[in-house]
Design an enzyme around this catalytic site. Structure first.
Site: not given
Ligand SMILES: *Cc1c(COP(=O)(O)O)cnc(C)c1O
Length: 738
Positions: A384, A478, A506, A565, A611, A659, A661
């Protein structure tokens, strides 16, 4: 933190030490002055092997990052050094056969003595001694404190001394000389893995537990450097005195072990590790290769000189002989080092930032997990969230090739993406699928989780035939039908249009070894078993059973289920690096995150960076800008929490705010950083490494969250297998010795 630092000076000195060993075996000064040669080869060159032991003990027993004792990977060490020893034995076998070393008079006892202590060829004794000495100290450290171990190892060394350079004293006493006669019968000589190596390996381990303090003294280790420099000089003088006096008195049987070696080597080692310095893998490799190969080169040079008729010049002059052997050995060692160890931090062309995925490690982790489970239990690989940031398609396809036939994803979109890319096998959707998309389950042959009894009725009412796994809620609260709702549970298996192929639950607290939490997990396991028994007793088939995620496997490996799992463990990670688990598997991180340096420039003292001007340079600082930021999944708060990246195999602290990027790092201590160089944000570079776990610990989260966020934007790249060819791997084995 000792574990965070590199010690390149040790690598350099090890290479110099290897040259001293060549000197020891060629006697470079004999043609000039016998006394001088004795000082060099009879005394000084004996500093070298204890130094190797010390370094090996230091690196092997390095404490964990928090300063606590680590459990070192002893099996891997024994395999690697054992492999190196096997290589050495093989390499010198022809010579031994030629010289008749294994002559007809050879007894089994003599052969065993040779293998365990002597090494069969004059320099090879070092390797069995390293194996035996390390195993001894490892075993002692399981039970005893450092100080006790040092006393024990010191006592063994004392026994060794009186069979070596102090033997003349033992010979004077009848009882003692009888004792040593028997000892020599068993061991050959006392310079071995029992009487010699343990003390220095223990000192190395001890130095490791102390070295962390040096860096914290605040002056960058300068004070301890001065202290150990002085101790080294004094011990060296003592060593010269001890060696000369013993020699004059004619006491030594061998001249290998001295008392002054202990403070001298320890001080030298502490001096070299007082400050961190860039590790030099190739130099380290060369020193091992030099040690292993120089006797062969000695034989070759002698042979070649004889053939060419230049013996008097080459062999006759001891210094020329030493120089020729050294030059040739270094040449071979350097060539091997370059072949075996490609330059670190190479980058793929044209990428700003990228994720490297090492699929061989994925295979390894899947194998390790399967081996930890009972015979009949298979894996359902949890892929997932784009396989936790690792790229779900590549991961699933690779695992399928390795025999995994079950996959799990969080939602239907992920499942469809896998199918569209051609992933075969069962794909289970763990979460809720909206009614509008139920038809896709059938179209793409997916398996849906039944989330509770009403959910089963919804699927039944929809019309198509669904393959499903039933989920039981055993305490996670859950998803799943509540355990104990017996009628509702049974009802889920009785729908005409639902084909139940599995039942699962689970665990909520499988990651904890706290007795109360273990009791809770046990209760969940019991509830699950009860629900399954209920289904069976009603004459219904629950299909494949599965319960454990990664921590369930590590902490409850004996559960007899059809599938397990694992998610995070498949990717070589634990949610938190500090978690203790019942089973410890050799899991290897699959993901690395790297980016290019885009600018390097000096910043004057007092200027700020980035910044909010959150960082102000205290002194003139060299700043490198790296082309990666929080949009690539790097936690923004990392800069304030001591985060760093690796450049040229060294740590560069992140300064200023991260930042979207880009980020900025301080590279003042790293020479020659240029635009286009690779920076490692997670992964290994040279000897240094930054783990996702370290990043998670710094930012107060779990590794799962860190890696899932990776590569939302960064392009993925799979590590080509070419770099892992067996020949190169075998060559690189020499590097194991440090
Ligand atoms: C995510 C998930 C897993 C895998 O968990 P890890 O802790 O990553 O091994 C297993 N089962 C279910 C139901 C999950 O949601």
């Amino acid at each position: 933190m000792a574990a965070d630092r590199s010690f390149g000076r040790v690598d350099l000195v090890k290479l110099v030490a290897a040259l001293f060993v060549i000197a020891n075996h060629t006697g470079p000064l004999t043609s000039w002055n016998k006394e001088a040669d004795f000082v060099l080869t009879g005394i000084l060159s004996h500093l070298t092997v204890p130094f190797f032991f010390l370094a090996s003990g230091f690196f092997f027993f390095r404490p964990a990052k928090d300063g606590t004792r680590n459990k070192p990977p002893v099996k891997r060490f024994l395999w690697r050094v054992g492999g190196l020893y096997a290589l050495g034995l093989l390499l010198y076998l022809p010579v031994n056969l030629y010289t008749g070393h294994f002559g007809p008079g050879l007894t089994v006892g003599a052969l065993l003595r040779d293998l365990f202590f002597g090494g069969t060829f004059y320099h090879l004794w070092y390797l069995p001694a390293l194996l035996l000495g390390t195993a001894t100290i490892y075993a002692l450290r399981l039970r005893l404190r450092d100080r006790t171990i040092l006393i024990l190892a010191g006592a063994l060394y004392a026994v060794g001394l009186f069979g070596d350079s102090y033997y003349g004293l033992s010979a004077k006493s009848g009882a003692l000389s009888g004792f040593y006669a028997q000892l020599f019968d068993v061991f050959g000589q006392t310079r071995n893995g029992l009487f010699f190596a343990p003390l220095f390996i223990a000192l190395g381990a001890y130095a490791g537990s102390q070295a962390g303090d040096a860096g914290r003294e605040g002056d960058g280790g300068g004070r301890s450097a001065r202290r150990y420099g002085g101790l080294f000089a004094a011990s060296l003088a003592l060593l010269l005195l001890e060696g000369t006096v013993l020699h004059r008195l004619g006491l030594p049987l061998h001249e290998d072990m001295y008392i002054a070696l202990i403070p001298a080597d320890y001080a030298l080692f502490r001096l070299l590790t007082a400050r961190s310095s860039r590790s030099r893998r190739r130099l380290r490799y060369m020193s091992t290769a030099t040690y292993l190969l120089h006797p062969l080169v000695i034989i070759l040079v002698r042979g070649a000189a004889e053939l060419a008729g230049v013996q008097t010049i080459v062999v006759g002059n001891s210094f020329v002989f030493f120089a020729v052997v050294t030059a040739l050995t270094l040449l071979i060692a350097a060539a091997l080092a370059i072949l075996a160890l490609p330059k670190a931090s190479r980058k793929p062309g044209g990428q700003r930032a990228w994720v490297e995925i090492d699929l061989a490690r994925l295979d390894h982790n899947a194998r390790a997990l399967r081996e930890a489970l009972p015979e009949g239990t298979g894996l359902m690989a949890v892929v997932k969230a784009n396989a936790y940031g690792h790229g779900a398609v590549g991961v699933a396809k690779r695992l399928y090739r390795g025999g995994v036939r079950h996959f799990a994803v969080a939602e239907i979109g992920e499942a469809v993406e896998l199918r569209k890319a051609g992933v075969k096998g069962d794909i289970l959707v763990l979460g809720y699928t909206p009614t509008e998309r139920l038809a896709e389950l059938i179209r793409w042959k997916l398996t849906q989780t039944v989330i509770h009894a009403d959910d089963a009725r919804r699927l039944q009412a929809h019309g198509g035939r669904f393959k499903v796994h039933v989920k039981i809620d055993t305490g996670m609260n859950r998803l799943g039908e509540q355990s104990g709702n017996d009628d509702e549970i049974r009802s889920m298996y009785r729908h005409s249009r639902l084909e139940v192929t599995g039942t699962y639950s689970h665990l909520a607290e499988a990651d904890s070894l706290d007795p109360a939490d273990i009791a809770f997990s046990r209760q969940q396991i019991d509830r699950f078993r009860r629900a399954v028994a209920l289904v069976w007793s009603a004459g219904l088939d629950p299909g494949r059973l599965h319960l454990q995620s990664s921590y369930g496997i590590l902490n409850f490996p004996d559960l007899e289920m059809d599938l397990a799992r694992p998610g995070i463990a498949l990717y070589g990670l634990l949610s938190s690096e500090s978690d203790a688990t019942r089973t410890r598997l050799d899991l290897r991180p699959v993901l690395a995150l790297k980016a290019s340096v885009s600018r390097v420039h000096p910043v004057k003292a007092g200027e700020s960076v980035g910044y909010g001007r959150s960082f102000t340079a205290a002194s003139d600082t060299m700043i490198a800008t790296v082309a990666i930021g929080y949009a690539d999944g790097i936690p923004r708060e990392l800069s304030e929490r001591g985060g760093s990246v690796l450049i040229h195999g060294r740590r560069a602290p992140i300064v200023g705010r991260i930042c979207m990027d880009q980020l900025t790092v301080d590279v003042s201590g790293i020479p020659d950083v240029r635009q286009g160089d690779a920076a490692t944000i997670i992964g290994e570079d040279g000897d240094e490494r930054i783990t996702a776990g370290e990043m998670a610990a710094r930012t107060g989260t779990i590794t799962n969250e860190i890696v899932c966020a990776m590569g939302m934007r960064a392009a993925k790249r799979f590590v080509p297998e070419a770099g892992r060819r067996p020949a190169r791997k075998a060559l690189a084995g020499l590097h194991a010795l440090r």
